[in-house]
Design an enzyme around this catalytic site. Structure first.
Site, PDB file in Angstrom:
ATOM      1  N   ASN A  90       0.825  -1.202   0.000  1.00 51.30           N
ATOM      2  CA  ASN A  90       0.000   0.000   0.000  1.00 51.30           C
ATOM      3  C   ASN A  90       0.866   1.262   0.000  1.00 51.30           C
ATOM      4  O   ASN A  90       1.930   1.288   0.597  1.00 51.30           O
ATOM      5  CB  ASN A  90      -0.986   0.001   1.179  1.00 51.30           C
ATOM      6  CG  ASN A  90      -0.439  -0.659   2.417  1.00 51.30           C
ATOM      7  OD1 ASN A  90       0.354  -1.583   2.331  1.00 51.30           O
ATOM      8  ND2 ASN A  90      -0.813  -0.165   3.564  1.00 51.30           N
ATOM      9  N   PRO A  92      -0.350   4.726   0.859  1.00 53.99           N
ATOM     10  CA  PRO A  92      -1.400   5.699   1.209  1.00 53.99           C
ATOM     11  C   PRO A  92      -0.884   7.129   1.207  1.00 53.99           C
ATOM     12  O   PRO A  92       0.309   7.370   1.055  1.00 53.99           O
ATOM     13  CB  PRO A  92      -1.799   5.274   2.628  1.00 53.99           C
ATOM     14  CG  PRO A  92      -0.601   4.574   3.175  1.00 53.99           C
ATOM     15  CD  PRO A  92       0.107   3.957   2.013  1.00 53.99           C
ATOM     16  N   LEU A 220      -0.726   7.728 -12.619  1.00 50.11           N
ATOM     17  CA  LEU A 220      -1.330   8.839 -11.874  1.00 50.11           C
ATOM     18  C   LEU A 220      -2.252   9.644 -12.783  1.00 50.11           C
ATOM     19  O   LEU A 220      -3.353  10.048 -12.393  1.00 50.11           O
ATOM     20  CB  LEU A 220      -0.239   9.779 -11.329  1.00 50.11           C
ATOM     21  CG  LEU A 220       0.639   9.268 -10.193  1.00 50.11           C
ATOM     22  CD1 LEU A 220       1.617  10.353  -9.777  1.00 50.11           C
ATOM     23  CD2 LEU A 220      -0.197   8.845  -8.990  1.00 50.11           C
ATOM     24  N   CYS A 275      -8.088   4.781  -4.615  1.00 46.72           N
ATOM     25  CA  CYS A 275      -7.121   5.290  -5.591  1.00 46.72           C
ATOM     26  C   CYS A 275      -7.298   6.748  -5.994  1.00 46.72           C
ATOM     27  O   CYS A 275      -6.344   7.522  -5.937  1.00 46.72           O
ATOM     28  CB  CYS A 275      -7.165   4.424  -6.846  1.00 46.72           C
ATOM     29  SG  CYS A 275      -6.552   2.759  -6.532  1.00 46.72           S
ATOM     30  N   ARG A 345     -13.055   1.846   1.295  1.00 44.10           N
ATOM     31  CA  ARG A 345     -12.047   2.895   1.442  1.00 44.10           C
ATOM     32  C   ARG A 345     -12.486   4.168   0.699  1.00 44.10           C
ATOM     33  O   ARG A 345     -12.855   4.113  -0.458  1.00 44.10           O
ATOM     34  CB  ARG A 345     -10.680   2.394   0.941  1.00 44.10           C
ATOM     35  CG  ARG A 345     -10.116   1.300   1.857  1.00 44.10           C
ATOM     36  CD  ARG A 345      -8.801   0.745   1.353  1.00 44.10           C
ATOM     37  NE  ARG A 345      -8.945  -0.046   0.150  1.00 44.10           N
ATOM     38  CZ  ARG A 345      -7.916  -0.597  -0.508  1.00 44.10           C
ATOM     39  NH1 ARG A 345      -6.696  -0.435  -0.067  1.00 44.10           N
ATOM     40  NH2 ARG A 345      -8.128  -1.300  -1.597  1.00 44.10           N
TER      41      ARG A 345
HETATM   42  P1  NAD Z   1      -3.936  -3.190   0.090  1.00 40.00           P
HETATM   43  O1  NAD Z   1      -3.817  -2.353   1.308  1.00 40.00           O
HETATM   44  O2  NAD Z   1      -5.190  -3.955  -0.168  1.00 40.00           O
HETATM   45  O3  NAD Z   1      -2.737  -4.263   0.060  1.00 40.00           O
HETATM   46  C1  NAD Z   1      -1.412  -3.955   0.358  1.00 40.00           C
HETATM   47  C2  NAD Z   1      -0.832  -5.129   1.155  1.00 40.00           C
HETATM   48  O4  NAD Z   1       0.577  -4.909   1.320  1.00 40.00           O
HETATM   49  C3  NAD Z   1      -1.413  -5.265   2.570  1.00 40.00           C
HETATM   50  O5  NAD Z   1      -1.995  -6.550   2.718  1.00 40.00           O
HETATM   51  C4  NAD Z   1      -0.205  -5.059   3.494  1.00 40.00           C
HETATM   52  O6  NAD Z   1      -0.242  -5.880   4.650  1.00 40.00           O
HETATM   53  C5  NAD Z   1       0.941  -5.464   2.570  1.00 40.00           C
HETATM   54  N1  NAD Z   1       2.240  -4.933   2.985  1.00 40.00           N
HETATM   55  C6  NAD Z   1       2.578  -3.670   3.361  1.00 40.00           C
HETATM   56  N2  NAD Z   1       3.897  -3.591   3.655  1.00 40.00           N
HETATM   57  C7  NAD Z   1       4.418  -4.837   3.454  1.00 40.00           C
HETATM   58  C8  NAD Z   1       5.718  -5.402   3.578  1.00 40.00           C
HETATM   59  N3  NAD Z   1       6.764  -4.660   3.974  1.00 40.00           N
HETATM   60  N4  NAD Z   1       5.879  -6.706   3.290  1.00 40.00           N
HETATM   61  C9  NAD Z   1       4.829  -7.482   2.903  1.00 40.00           C
HETATM   62  N5  NAD Z   1       3.572  -7.011   2.771  1.00 40.00           N
HETATM   63  C10 NAD Z   1       3.356  -5.697   3.031  1.00 40.00           C
HETATM   64  O7  NAD Z   1      -3.614  -2.223  -1.144  1.00 40.00           O
HETATM   65  P2  NAD Z   1      -4.092  -2.412  -2.671  1.00 40.00           P
HETATM   66  O8  NAD Z   1      -5.460  -1.857  -2.850  1.00 40.00           O
HETATM   67  O9  NAD Z   1      -3.791  -3.799  -3.093  1.00 40.00           O
HETATM   68  O10 NAD Z   1      -3.101  -1.388  -3.387  1.00 40.00           O
HETATM   69  C11 NAD Z   1      -1.728  -1.671  -3.535  1.00 40.00           C
HETATM   70  C12 NAD Z   1      -1.134  -0.677  -4.501  1.00 40.00           C
HETATM   71  O11 NAD Z   1      -1.767  -0.803  -5.792  1.00 40.00           O
HETATM   72  C13 NAD Z   1      -1.345   0.790  -4.102  1.00 40.00           C
HETATM   73  O12 NAD Z   1      -0.202   1.524  -4.487  1.00 40.00           O
HETATM   74  C14 NAD Z   1      -2.544   1.219  -4.931  1.00 40.00           C
HETATM   75  O13 NAD Z   1      -2.533   2.591  -5.190  1.00 40.00           O
HETATM   76  C15 NAD Z   1      -2.329   0.439  -6.207  1.00 40.00           C
HETATM   77  N6  NAD Z   1      -3.563   0.160  -6.972  1.00 40.00           N
HETATM   78  C16 NAD Z   1      -4.715  -0.206  -6.341  1.00 40.00           C
HETATM   79  C17 NAD Z   1      -5.857  -0.517  -7.087  1.00 40.00           C
HETATM   80  C18 NAD Z   1      -7.156  -0.919  -6.423  1.00 40.00           C
HETATM   81  O14 NAD Z   1      -8.154  -0.997  -7.116  1.00 40.00           O
HETATM   82  N7  NAD Z   1      -7.191  -1.190  -5.135  1.00 40.00           N
HETATM   83  C19 NAD Z   1      -5.799  -0.485  -8.480  1.00 40.00           C
HETATM   84  C20 NAD Z   1      -4.606  -0.132  -9.092  1.00 40.00           C
HETATM   85  C21 NAD Z   1      -3.484   0.184  -8.326  1.00 40.00           C
HETATM   86  C1  UDX Z   2     -10.067   3.075 -10.359  1.00 36.88           C
HETATM   87  C2  UDX Z   2      -9.704   3.030 -11.852  1.00 36.88           C
HETATM   88  O1  UDX Z   2     -10.914   2.888 -12.618  1.00 36.88           O
HETATM   89  C3  UDX Z   2      -8.768   1.866 -12.131  1.00 36.88           C
HETATM   90  O2  UDX Z   2      -8.358   1.891 -13.487  1.00 36.88           O
HETATM   91  C4  UDX Z   2      -7.544   2.004 -11.229  1.00 36.88           C
HETATM   92  O3  UDX Z   2      -6.664   0.917 -11.438  1.00 36.88           O
HETATM   93  C5  UDX Z   2      -7.957   2.053  -9.779  1.00 36.88           C
HETATM   94  O4  UDX Z   2      -8.881   3.143  -9.576  1.00 36.88           O
HETATM   95  P1  UDX Z   2     -11.747   1.753  -8.790  1.00 36.88           P
HETATM   96  O5  UDX Z   2     -11.500   2.871  -7.838  1.00 36.88           O
HETATM   97  O6  UDX Z   2     -11.618   0.356  -8.317  1.00 36.88           O
HETATM   98  O7  UDX Z   2     -10.783   1.891 -10.066  1.00 36.88           O
HETATM   99  O8  UDX Z   2     -13.246   1.896  -9.372  1.00 36.88           O
HETATM  100  P2  UDX Z   2     -13.915   2.850 -10.471  1.00 36.88           P
HETATM  101  O9  UDX Z   2     -14.819   2.020 -11.282  1.00 36.88           O
HETATM  102  O10 UDX Z   2     -12.934   3.675 -11.187  1.00 36.88           O
HETATM  103  O11 UDX Z   2     -14.835   3.795  -9.574  1.00 36.88           O
HETATM  104  C6  UDX Z   2     -14.288   4.763  -8.697  1.00 36.88           C
HETATM  105  C7  UDX Z   2     -15.390   5.586  -8.084  1.00 36.88           C
HETATM  106  O12 UDX Z   2     -16.000   6.430  -9.059  1.00 36.88           O
HETATM  107  C8  UDX Z   2     -16.522   4.751  -7.490  1.00 36.88           C
HETATM  108  O13 UDX Z   2     -16.961   5.348  -6.285  1.00 36.88           O
HETATM  109  C9  UDX Z   2     -17.606   4.827  -8.549  1.00 36.88           C
HETATM  110  O14 UDX Z   2     -18.895   4.633  -8.027  1.00 36.88           O
HETATM  111  C10 UDX Z   2     -17.412   6.245  -9.040  1.00 36.88           C
HETATM  112  N1  UDX Z   2     -17.899   6.484 -10.422  1.00 36.88           N
HETATM  113  C11 UDX Z   2     -17.375   5.790 -11.468  1.00 36.88           C
HETATM  114  C12 UDX Z   2     -18.863   7.465 -10.652  1.00 36.88           C
HETATM  115  O15 UDX Z   2     -19.348   8.110  -9.715  1.00 36.88           O
HETATM  116  N2  UDX Z   2     -19.281   7.682 -11.935  1.00 36.88           N
HETATM  117  C13 UDX Z   2     -18.764   7.009 -12.998  1.00 36.88           C
HETATM  118  O16 UDX Z   2     -19.184   7.288 -14.134  1.00 36.88           O
HETATM  119  C14 UDX Z   2     -17.785   6.029 -12.763  1.00 36.88           C
END
Ligand code: NAD
Ligand code: UDX
Length: 456
Positions: A90, A92, A220, A275, A345
């Site tokens: 993560n 954050p 980003l 995100c 989240r």
């Molecule tokens: P998450 O919090 O669900 O998972 C992260 C995991 O990493 C946790 O389980 C935590 O315990 C583990 N962790 C932290 N430090 C560690 C360490 N030193 N060794 C081993 N494990 C460790 O987060 P996520 O939603 O999977 O997001 C991860 C990354 O991917 C973030 O940078 C996020 O911005 C990016 N991302 C998230 C999404 C999404 O939809 N959630 C999509 C695209 C990119």
């Molecule tokens: C987003 C990006 O779509 C994905 O490509 C990236 O890897 C992670 O961040 P996510 O946050 O999982 O994905 O869901 P997404 O479908 O993008 O929705 C994000 C938020 O926007 C939600 O709260 C959704 O309800 C809202 N949303 C989405 C709207 O309010 N209107 C829309 O038209 C689309």
């Protein structure tokens, strides 16, 4: 079995778990290990009760787990045997010190780099899977390559574009896979190894390669653009409410222009999720850091409009409910940040509940998948909020229902039955425009929704 390649993913969260599961499923010749410091999370990945809800995920995990997919907390051993290490921990928003509230908190990231360095005994490819500030790879390389073991670490960027709720589909059929590398001989060699993994199932023309910084910045920027579209249509939704225009009609017709496109134009109570806000604020911080305050202000407005949009829910409720909701029971339908996930989240529902409490209302939260996480997020106000699995019970005696998440099951409820049980006049605020407003009015409800003014 002997495997051609050994991949490790550090971080078994919403990204690490599903992405590695799909890689293992599609590449039976590759051994995929996913590690985490969180024992409970790993135990859940090894059980029938996976730690995250994601449509289709269970089946794919079952196919690959124990064959070439392994979940473990033994990080040192897994690092030692891996050829390629994806880092998906993560990242954050920083809550302290310089850049607090905007910059990315890279402590987990740096800790991971140091852990890899401590136990590694051979050269490795390190892949940034987490979303990171542009130029993080430079810092990562400095930490990893300033070792006295004579080891070389090649850092690549491979940001993840999956969206929650559709993660498996997005991973099986990605619009594109992006891999960034240094434009050097060792950079290209490492890049090719990661391309080869995705080429097991992703068409070659969808595997895009760039330099490292373009790759980091693209992630980003892609999130910022998607969120910007939502804030743009949400800002217009307010104007629609004042003028009698219908935001869904405006968005539909606008979206027919191929240059605009129809996606991400659904007006709502605001975007949530782990995100968008985090990544835009990170972009804002970076622009400030690089001396671009005008660019920073432009992107920050996307987040500001989003928060304003969510606060507008209470304004509308007060307007419709005689300017007071104090003491009134209000059913909050949905706490997940979007449908088809249990993830809460940065959910706008959290802000709505807090606004309700500020007005001394009594919120009752219902959600098909997110009650557990809702309780965690509302821990500081837990005694003032009720939770109810059954939406009919949640609405019983309520003065209003606020739809915060676009769960299909809410549209399918028997709204006549809900109306019967509610205090009158019964009010519905549809924050996702998923309900048939005309049918609800026919039943007797007072209805407000996003971006729909009085049409006379
Ligand atoms: P998450 O919090 O669900 O998972 C992260 C995991 O990493 C946790 O389980 C935590 O315990 C583990 N962790 C932290 N430090 C560690 C360490 N030193 N060794 C081993 N494990 C460790 O987060 P996520 O939603 O999977 O997001 C991860 C990354 O991917 C973030 O940078 C996020 O911005 C990016 N991302 C998230 C999404 C999404 O939809 N959630 C999509 C695209 C990119
Ligand atoms: C987003 C990006 O779509 C994905 O490509 C990236 O890897 C992670 O961040 P996510 O946050 O999982 O994905 O869901 P997404 O479908 O993008 O929705 C994000 C938020 O926007 C939600 O709260 C959704 O309800 C809202 N949303 C989405 C709207 O309010 N209107 C829309 O038209 C689309």
């Amino acid at each position: 079995m002997e495997f051609n390649t050994k991949i490790l993913c550090i971080g078994a969260g919403y990204v690490g778990g599903p992405t590695m599961t799909v890689i293992a499923d599609k590449c039976p010749d590759v051994k995929v290990t996913v590690v985490d410091i969180n024992q409970a999370r790993i135990d859940a990945w090894n059980s029938d009760n996976l730690p995250i809800f994601e449509p289709g995920l269970d089946e794919v995990v079952k196919r690959a787990r124990g064959r070439n997919l392994f979940f473990s907390t033994d990080i040192p051993n897994a690092v030692r045997e891996a050829d390629i290490i994806f880092v998906s921990v993560n990242t954050p928003t920083k809550t302290f010190g310089r850049g607090a509230g905007k910059a990315s908190d890279l402590q987990y990231w740096e800790k991971t780099a140091r852990e890899i360095l401590e136990v590694a005994t051979n050269d490795k490819i390190i892949v940034e899977k987490s979303t990171l500030p542009v130029r993080t790879a430079a810092a990562m390389e400095r930490i990893l390559n300033s070792n006295d073991k004579g080891l070389h670490f090649e850092v690549l960027s491979n940001p993840e574009f999956l969206a929650e709720g559709t993660a498996i589909k997005d991973l099986f059929e990605p619009d594109r896979v992006l891999i960034g590398s240094h434009q050097t001989k060792s950079g290209f060699a490492a890049l090719q190894k990661v391309v080869d993994i995705y080429a097991h199932w992703v068409p070659k023309d969808r595997i895009l390669t760039t330099n490292l910084w373009s790759s980091e910045l693209t992630k980003l920027t892609a999130n910022a653009f998607l969120a910007q579209r939502i804030s743009s249509i949400n800002s217009i939704s307010a104007l629609c409410e004042k003028t009698g225009a219908d935001v869904d009609e405006v968005a539909f017709v606008m979206g027919k222009d191929h240059r605009i496109g129809s996606k991400f134009l659904k007006a709502s109570i605001g975007f949530g999720g782990s995100c968008f806000k985090k990544d835009i604020l990170n972009l804002v911080y970076l622009c400030g850091y690089y001396g671009l305050p005008e660019v920073a202000a432009y992107w920050e407005s996307v987040v500001k409009i989003n928060e304003w949009q969510t606060h507008r829910v209470i304004s509308s409720m007060l307007e419709h409910m005689f300017n007071t909701i104090a003491g009134k029971k209000i059913a909050v339908f949905g706490f997940a940040f979007k449908a088809n996930t249990g993830d809460t989240r940065e959910s706008p529902a959290n802000l709505v509940v807090r606004d309700l409490l500020a007005e001394h209302a009594h919120p009752v939260v219902t959600d098909p998948k997110a009650i557990h996480d809702a309780k965690r997020d509302l821990a500081d106000v837990l005694s003032q909020v009720e939770f109810e699995e059954d939406p009919y019970k949640a609405a019983e005696g309520a003065h209003a229902v606020v739809v915060c998440t676009e769960w299909k099951c809410f549209a399918e409820l028997d709204w006549k039955r809900i109306y019967k049980g509610m205090a009158k006049p019964a009010f519905v605020y549809d924050g996702r425009n998923i309900l048939d407003a005309a049918a609800l009015r026919e039943i007797g409800f007072d209805v407000a929704n996003v971006g729909k003014g009085k049409a006379e």
